[in-house]
Design a protein around this motif. Structure first.
Motif, PDB file in Angstrom:
ATOM      1  N   ASN A   1      -5.512  -1.841  -0.860  1.00 22.82           N
ATOM      2  CA  ASN A   1      -5.809  -1.266   0.607  1.00 22.82           C
ATOM      3  C   ASN A   1      -7.463  -2.466   0.819  1.00 22.82           C
ATOM      4  OD1 ASN A   1      -6.119   0.287   2.706  1.00 22.82           O
ATOM      5  ND2 ASN A   1      -8.151   0.734   1.611  1.00 22.82           N
TER       6      ASN A   1
ATOM      7  N   TYR B   1       2.141   1.067  -3.575  1.00 20.34           N
ATOM      8  CA  TYR B   1       1.329   2.487  -4.696  1.00 20.34           C
ATOM      9  C   TYR B   1       0.850   3.966  -4.512  1.00 20.34           C
ATOM     10  CZ  TYR B   1       0.387  -2.191  -6.963  1.00 20.34           C
ATOM     11  OH  TYR B   1       0.573  -3.030  -7.662  1.00 20.34           O
ATOM     12  N   GLN B   2       1.585   3.949  -2.673  1.00 19.56           N
ATOM     13  CA  GLN B   2       0.728   5.493  -2.659  1.00 19.56           C
ATOM     14  C   GLN B   2       1.836   6.119  -2.656  1.00 19.56           C
ATOM     15  OE1 GLN B   2       0.086   6.433   1.862  1.00 19.56           O
ATOM     16  NE2 GLN B   2       0.063   8.237   1.637  1.00 19.56           N
TER      17      GLN B   2
ATOM     18  N   ARG C   1      -3.963   0.261  -6.260  1.00 20.25           N
ATOM     19  CA  ARG C   1      -3.433   0.814  -4.352  1.00 20.25           C
ATOM     20  C   ARG C   1      -4.937   0.292  -3.821  1.00 20.25           C
ATOM     21  NH1 ARG C   1      -3.202   7.227  -2.818  1.00 20.25           N
ATOM     22  NH2 ARG C   1      -3.879   6.432  -0.165  1.00 20.25           N
TER      23      ARG C   1
ATOM     24  N   CYS D   1       0.532  -1.185  -0.175  1.00 19.52           N
ATOM     25  CA  CYS D   1       0.007   0.166  -0.068  1.00 19.52           C
ATOM     26  C   CYS D   1       1.068   1.151   0.122  1.00 19.52           C
ATOM     27  CB  CYS D   1      -1.345   0.246   1.153  1.00 19.52           C
ATOM     28  SG  CYS D   1      -2.305  -0.819   1.108  1.00 19.52           S
TER      29      CYS D   1
ATOM     30  N   ASN E   1      -4.148   3.908  -9.184  1.00 20.02           N
ATOM     31  CA  ASN E   1      -5.645   3.758  -7.877  1.00 20.02           C
ATOM     32  C   ASN E   1      -5.883   3.194  -7.512  1.00 20.02           C
ATOM     33  OD1 ASN E   1      -4.589   6.317  -6.650  1.00 20.02           O
ATOM     34  ND2 ASN E   1      -5.596   7.895  -8.206  1.00 20.02           N
TER      35      ASN E   1
END
Length: 203
Positions: free
Chosen positions: A109, A81-82, A105, A78, A102
């Protein structure tokens, strides 16, 4: 001259008294040795109970370690990807790229949320089992069990910090928590005196 038999000599007792005395002595002897065997059985039973207790704790601790490992990897994913999403936005990447990042992500998540639920379930069991490691167990095992309880209680803080951390920080943070479970299992294998149990916990 012949000696007069001693007044309280067994030979002077009536046959019924002699028989009764023999039966009483036999009963008392049986009760004594039976009591010893019962005490030994109770002691053995208690020892087996403690062995079973730490065996369950070791098994659940291993499952919690696996769950924490999965959660650690997903938390790091996570965070990655953030970072990618932030970089894509800063570099003015096309809408399609940002959308894909997104979406990936969000998927990771969701997996992380599910993983945390699994971790929480095992953590609850392990905490309950670890608290039950009381004075009947070696002091070293009690200390390791208490360390695990402390680790579980601090898990919300680890998760909270992970939200704003890089993967390089998240992985060591979770690994410290996991290590306390491995230390507990090492203590179980070295102190149990039960070879099959030790082999199973090591496996």
């Amino acid at each position: 001259p012949c000696r007069r038999p001693f007044r309280f000599s067994l030979s002077n007792w009536p046959v019924s008294w002699r028989l009764g005395t023999v039966l009483i002595l036999a009963s008392l002897t049986g009760l004594f040795f039976g009591g010893l065997r019962a005490w030994g059985a109770v002691t053995t039973s208690a020892a087996y109970g403690r062995t079973a207790q730490v065996a369950v704790l070791g098994e659940q601790a291993t499952r919690l370690a696996q769950a924490l490992g999965d959660e650690r990897d997903l938390s790091a994913g996570c965070a990655s990807y953030q970072t990618l999403a932030a970089d894509a936005t800063a570099d003015h990447a096309g809408p399609g790229v940002v959308k894909q990042v997104n979406a990936a992500r969000a998927s990771v998540n969701a997996d992380l949320t599910a993983a945390k639920k699994i971790t929480d379930a095992y953590a609850k069991r392990v905490r309950s089992l670890a608290i039950d490691i009381g004075p009947a167990f070696p002091a070293s095992l009690q200390a390791k069990a208490q360390a695990v309880v402390t680790m579980i209680d601090s898990l919300p803080g680890v998760r909270s910090q992970a939200v704003n951390q890089a993967p390089s920080q998240i992985i060591p943070s979770y690994s410290v928590s996991i290590s306390s479970l491995f230390i507990l299992n090492d203590e179980i294998t070295s102190g149990s005196g039960d070879t099959p149990l030790a082999d199973e916990v090591r496996a």
